[in-house]
Design an enzyme around this catalytic site. Structure first.
Site, PDB file in Angstrom:
ATOM      1  N   GLU A   1      53.208   1.024  19.893  1.00 25.31           N
ATOM      2  CA  GLU A   1      53.910   1.640  21.028  1.00 25.31           C
ATOM      3  C   GLU A   1      52.905   1.963  22.143  1.00 25.31           C
ATOM      4  OE1 GLU A   1      54.419   2.590  17.853  1.00 25.31           O
ATOM      5  OE2 GLU A   1      56.496   1.973  17.552  1.00 25.31           O
TER       6      GLU A   1
ATOM      7  N   GLU B   1      35.664  -3.337  21.839  1.00 21.44           N
ATOM      8  CA  GLU B   1      35.810  -4.266  20.714  1.00 21.44           C
ATOM      9  C   GLU B   1      37.061  -5.132  20.881  1.00 21.44           C
ATOM     10  OE1 GLU B   1      35.757  -6.434  17.474  1.00 21.44           O
ATOM     11  OE2 GLU B   1      34.076  -5.274  18.241  1.00 21.44           O
TER      12      GLU B   1
ATOM     13  N   GLN C   1      34.438   8.093  10.694  1.00 21.31           N
ATOM     14  CA  GLN C   1      34.831   8.449  12.054  1.00 21.31           C
ATOM     15  C   GLN C   1      35.564   9.785  12.099  1.00 21.31           C
ATOM     16  OE1 GLN C   1      38.021   6.071  13.653  1.00 21.31           O
ATOM     17  NE2 GLN C   1      37.135   6.067  15.701  1.00 21.31           N
TER      18      GLN C   1
ATOM     19  N   SER D   1      40.402  11.608  14.972  1.00 26.40           N
ATOM     20  CA  SER D   1      41.763  12.152  14.865  1.00 26.40           C
ATOM     21  C   SER D   1      41.774  13.556  14.286  1.00 26.40           C
ATOM     22  CB  SER D   1      42.602  11.267  13.949  1.00 26.40           C
ATOM     23  OG  SER D   1      42.699   9.983  14.466  1.00 26.40           O
TER      24      SER D   1
END
Lengths: 398, 372, 398, 372
Positions: free
Chosen positions: C385, C244, C126, C129
């Site tokens: 968070e 998901e 993936q 980021s």
């Protein structure tokens, strides 16, 4: 490094303890040790006893008739009193308005107002909070308009603790509506007998009448009751907020309540074993006892730093947060210890002289109302959320 | 696997919720808890008229013969209204006990009056030491002629002073038995008091109380039946908790959305946002375990049932504490006043956490089963 | 209301379990049950076994060669696999890029890319980021500039899990620098063998090489590897994030680890008593077991609501938060159970065939590295968070 | 009451902190823990040159004869540097044991070489079951002729493979004794491994290890002295923890001030702000209890001392866990990498929490004293 008090301080503590043994009224002591609600006369009796001994102003400098004690001595005094079952000193006169009057009042005001506070002949209450303002103290809406030799005050104050007993109230009032929120505020002393003042009780969830709403409607206040300069009241209020650090953690009170918790836990049983030997319950008691031990040392460290005039850091907020959490936890554990007996709730049975047929052990009668009552600890005096904001601003500087 | 409810169940919820929101507003409730008797006859009759008092009554006795899921749903609806009437004691636990143990004659004598609202029955089982061990009974019933003499003390019995009859557990020669006792039977003394949550309760002192055989429910040792009734009560209590929890959360969210401080709604402060998220998580976990409690409440394996119910009480109890305390904290000063309903929710949650064993009691019970 | 699976579902579970008994490679099972690190071939062996059975795509619709299972069946499958000690299915191909290709890819892309994923012959990673972006996924800086039939890609991706094994990477790239952050993003499939790609390991605190930095320098990507429309990549990425929910809580894994914790706690002692009977320790085990019990039902409720097509609420975030906290707690308790044996840390001794003289019981060798490794659970996949932000935004609507 | 430190103490802190910040940077430390021996001779010699290895050595043996407060201060400074050299084992615990128990001859033989940096001594006391009960020793020393035969196993002995000598506790006829054992004595086998925090440790197997009488420290039962040494070690460990805690907090605050997300420093997010406030509270409470531990470390009443030290370990241990976990969490993905020092702090805090009894062990010990 030395965690012990000096020999002089220890002698002083003995002196205080001895005084407490002889002069703390026994009915008052009984109430405090058993968590029974206090009344006006209980507080006054104690203040009168202290005054008679010359200890009416434990936090006052000698020049105003106070004891002139160091911060350490004040701490020792507070702790000894709390452990022995003395009521807390009602702070609104002694610790709040008096501090402001001493620092910013003129000679006339000092001579007029300080002695009756010391003697316990005039009762003060605090007029800071207003409805809807919460922790945002600077959002004062109560207005004071100058009219000749008077201010005419209109507005509403709330959360006024023990205002029902008060002879005087010190108020933050807005004297300049156009200035920035924190600028146009003044600090006024107002006679509670003034026409236009109405006090309405706020009943809290434990059934107590401790706090009030105070309505001010065209209340005329002589200008000589203004403290310091007009529009500088916020400065005085802030000075006060930063001033009181000695007893903020309530170590003495917590020690007294811990001892009470252990007495209860030694009487109640689970599976035939005293709760104090029950593994899970005793572990909870151990946790809070250890937390308290740590907080006591933290408090002493703060005192020590104060004595050395070190710049204050976030310590006051630490003391407030942990102190309130520990006290709440102690009461929570007491209600856990008495189990189903935490449910019966008869205010009448919580008076010292109660003779009815309330079928509970004496120690089981009061933890619940105190548990309910102490929910306020994490809310008032700058909520614990505000305290955490203060700490994080100090350490992060953002 | 199916978490939906039947049409009948949804109607039941609807009925109970409508009744509560129409007939049991905050002001009404305040009047009721301040009244002499501490309950409303009108409300009680209203519950009877809606058939809700007949919920657990067997069909042959004129009832709805509903199960723990229906009980949970109704209790949750009543919990949302913070109802102080003796529904759990009379319509759930006592009804279940009578339906299980009583003879046809006894059922005929009591159940019809109970479901009609005429007879309120308190469940007088708890004693000073019962909280940790449900069968630690010290009250004794000694056989004398064709009856029994009862001696003992029942402690913190909810609604005892409002009830016409009490179901009293006592030790007998062959184990444990339940007795039906009219409140005005000679030798019965009540020391009553309000409960912290606004309901009424009493300690019940029994001194040489004579009861004929016809007042004993069933034959032989009733321990199993008693445990089953207590577990029915615990599962129902979880249902009530769920209602109070949901109301507390909803009220707090609404308060945080509207109450402003420093110029913005307090719900904008991330520390409070995260706390409300944690409150929601507690409520949802409590909901899951309340469902489990309802489903397991009829499990015939008493040990397995007790373990599941202890687990439920732990999760529900933790939720009661966290949600109650944080709801008050987020309300700030207003949260501690008697004026807002949130403090009343807080007190009921506090009481529930202490009822039928605290979180710690049940955690202790559960952990003892781990090594087995 | 019924908490049990239907008879059909139970039969299905038996079928899965039976398959697991026969076809889960025993070395792989051994590694998973004992917390030993997995390697590329372990994952592949399992995928090949599944593919041979026709179960290569448990979450895929039948039309693409998947099983066509319902959400409930997928849950049952996942749970049975986890409990039996199967490795997790590497999600980047099977659950992520495949889902996007099925929903937004064209026929050619579907035919080219889906079968090798199913067969376990192409490994995906993936490329979302980027350094410094953290949870702010939309702040994509990697740029793709159109040049004839190609995009030329420059930038850097990070936290690329198992990228060292990957044949392909799916990337979010910025194709319009002037649009608002979430607008100008496209979704590209890039061959890892392309010139200009460099993979650098990031070693985590447990000594693992699981994540990587991927540098892209003038990497030429054929335009036919663009998914859907240019500049609409954020839509596809968001679609995936919301998609998901089946296995987010990791119930099966947690059950397996709980059983392992109890085995360890039955072997270790304190004051001569097995830890599982030690009051304080067993209370902690009880707490986590009960939390897990509740979360399992919460997860089933979410599945049930999904089956009824109810609008998703904050459930996925609840499952993520509690699931990750429970898994971390389980490992924390394992390290507590083994006491000082949590300190020895020899990566060599954590391999299946280790024959050295590491003087620890086998069960004590792996909890620590797993405890360290699992700190990531509350950070990645949307930190806890961020999950709490999502919940509070849903319930507060502010 | 006085929380200030003497000028000498402040100089000591200064010396140790300066040494660490100059000689023990993150890269240096990484090289050291990856090296063959897992420690740096240079660093060790540096500590010797500064006199820090002589801290607990009596004056008559050429040392500074410092007390627990100085030890705490030095340990805290070394903790800030995550020092992996055997300071606690050799310069604190073994030095203290030798100073307390050893004969003048023995002291002469060992202490001078220890304070000079030539001789490293590991403290080989822990066994497989010791964590909960410090005197649960199974290693035996059987008298044979003018010496002893030692048999047993010591587990997770830090620095054993780096030490020239091991102090081994063993059961003897009249109680417990400490023996000084050269690492290469026949019958001694070490199975070494890295520790999670970068230091080295080993299990030590003793099989028919012969030691002459001259290798026994002191006469009679050494239980009390052993407990005192262990408590000295525990108090010193708290000091080290404080250093690591402070570094973790400072690093996290700095990260939160500078690291931006969604366009603002993450330290602007209130949820993280409050968490850092809680980290600070943990650190300050841990500091208070570390002071207490230092002050009580020499208390002659072993039971009272143990209770105070257990309390300290509970507070310090909770701080290690909370501060460590939250420091990593606030660092996000970067927090779990080997690249930043925060993960190394995390691992040392994790190890400290497990050393000399975990938080739970000490909580259990403390709670058992409540009813007494």
């Amino acid at each position: 490094m030395d965690l012990n008090f000096t020999t002089e301080d220890q002698a002083f503590r003995e002196e205080v303890r001895s005084f407490l043994r002889d002069h703390l009224p026994s009915e008052v002591r009984h109430k405090v040790l058993n968590g029974l609600p206090l009344e006006r006369d209980d507080y006054l009796a104690w203040q009168h006893a202290l005054h008679a001994r010359g200890w009416g102003g434990p936090s006052w400098p000698a020049e105003f008739g106070g004891t002139g004690w160091t911060a350490v001595e004040q701490y020792i005094f507070d702790e000894a009193c709390a452990e022995a079952g003395a009521p807390r000193l009602v702070p609104f006169g002694l610790k709040m308005v008096a501090t402001v009057i001493m620092a910013f009042g003129n000679k006339t005001q000092q001579e007029r107002f300080l002695p009756p506070i010391l003697a316990g002949t005039e009762w003060w209450c605090q007029g800071y909070s207003e409805p809807g303002a919460g922790s945002d103290l600077a959002s004062v809406k109560t207005r004071a308009v100058r009219d000749g030799d008077h201010y005419v005050v209109n507005g509403q104050k709330t959360w006024t603790t023990l205002g029902q007993y008060a002879d005087w109230i010190f108020c933050l009032v807005r004297t300049d509506a156009d200035a920035k929120p924190q600028r146009g505020i003044s600090f006024l002393l107002i006679d509670m007998k003034s026409p236009g003042i109405t006090v309405r009780p706020i009943i809290t969830m434990d059934g107590s009448h401790e706090v009030n709403e105070v309505w001010l409607e065209d209340v005329r206040v002589p200008v000589e009751n203004l403290i310091g300069e007009e529009n500088r009241g916020w400065t005085y209020a802030k000075f006060l907020l930063g001033h009181e650090r000695t007893n903020i953690a309530g170590i003495g009170t917590a020690k007294r309540e811990l001892a009470r918790l252990k007495r209860i836990a030694a009487s109640e049983t689970r599976h035939g074993l005293p709760l104090l030997e029950d593994p899970l319950f005793s572990a909870e008691v151990a946790r809070v006892e250890i937390e308290l031990m740590a907080l006591e040392i933290t408090n002493l460290r703060v005192l020590s730093a104060e004595a050395e005039n070190k710049a204050p850091g976030p310590e006051a907020s630490i003391l407030k947060i942990k102190g309130s959490e520990i006290q709440q936890r102690l009461l929570e554990l007491m209600t856990e210890a008495i189990g189903p007996h935490a449910l019966p709730f008869d205010r009448d049975a919580m008076t010292a002289g109660y003779q009815g047929d309330y079928p509970l052990d004496a120690y089981a009668r009061t933890p619940t109302w105190q548990y309910l009552n102490l929910r306020k600890l994490t809310i008032y005096g700058g909520s614990n959320e505000i305290q955490r904001n203060i700490i994080s601003q100090m350490i992060l500087g953002l | 696997m199916d978490f939906s409810f039947t049409e009948e169940q949804n109607m039941l919820v609807d009925t109970a919720e409508r009744f509560v929101s129409k007939e049991y507003g905050f002001e009404t409730r305040n009047r009721i808890i301040a009244s002499e008797t501490g309950m409303s006859e009108t409300v009680w009759q209203g519950l009877a008229d809606l058939g809700l008092l007949a919920l657990l009554v067997p069909e042959e006795d004129g009832g709805l013969n509903a199960g723990p899921v229906e009980t949970m749903l109704v209790m949750s609806a009543l919990g949302k209204g913070l109802l102080v009437e003796p529904y759990l004691a009379s319509a759930v636990m006592s009804t279940r006990a009578i339906a299980t143990l009583a003879s046809p004659d006894q059922r005929g004598e009591w159940l019809e009056r109970m479901l009609g609202g005429e007879l309120i029955v308190a469940f007088a089982h708890d004693e000073l030491g019962t909280r940790h061990e449900p069968l630690a009974i010290e009250t004794r019933a000694t056989r004398i002629g064709a009856g029994y003499l009862l001696d003992g003390r029942k402690s913190v019995i909810r609604h005892a002073s409002q009830a016409g009859m009490l179901l009293v557990s006592a030790l007998v020669e062959d184990g444990v038995a339940l007795f039906a006792l009219d409140r005005d039977t000679p030798g019965v003394r009540l020391a009553g008091y309000p409960s912290v949550d606004g309901a009424r309760a009493a300690d019940v002192f029994l001194e040489q109380v004579y009861l004929p055989e016809s007042r004993r429910l069933g034959q032989g040792d009733a321990s199993d039946a008693l445990l089953a009734v207590l577990d029915t009560g615990l599962a129902a209590l979880c249902g009530e908790a769920l209602g109070v929890l949901q109301r507390s959360l909803d009220t707090t969210i609404e308060y945080a959305r509207t109450r402003k401080q420093f110029g913005v709604p307090i719900g904008k402060f991330q520390a409070l946002q995260h706390r409300m998220a944690d409150m929601l998580i507690h409520v949802e976990q409590a909901r899951s375990m309340t469902y489990l409690a309802a489903v397991r409440a009829l499990d015939g394996d008493a040990a397995r049932r007790a373990t599941a119910l202890s687990a439920a009480k732990v999760v529900v109890g933790e939720a009661c504490r966290f949600v109650g305390q944080q709801a008050v904290q987020i309300h700030g000063g207003m949260g501690v006043t008697d004026e807002l309903d949130i403090s009343h929710c807080f007190k009921r949650l506090f009481a529930i956490e202490k009822t039928f064993g605290s979180t710690l009691d049940h955690l202790d019970h559960y952990r003892r089963t781990l090594a087995a």
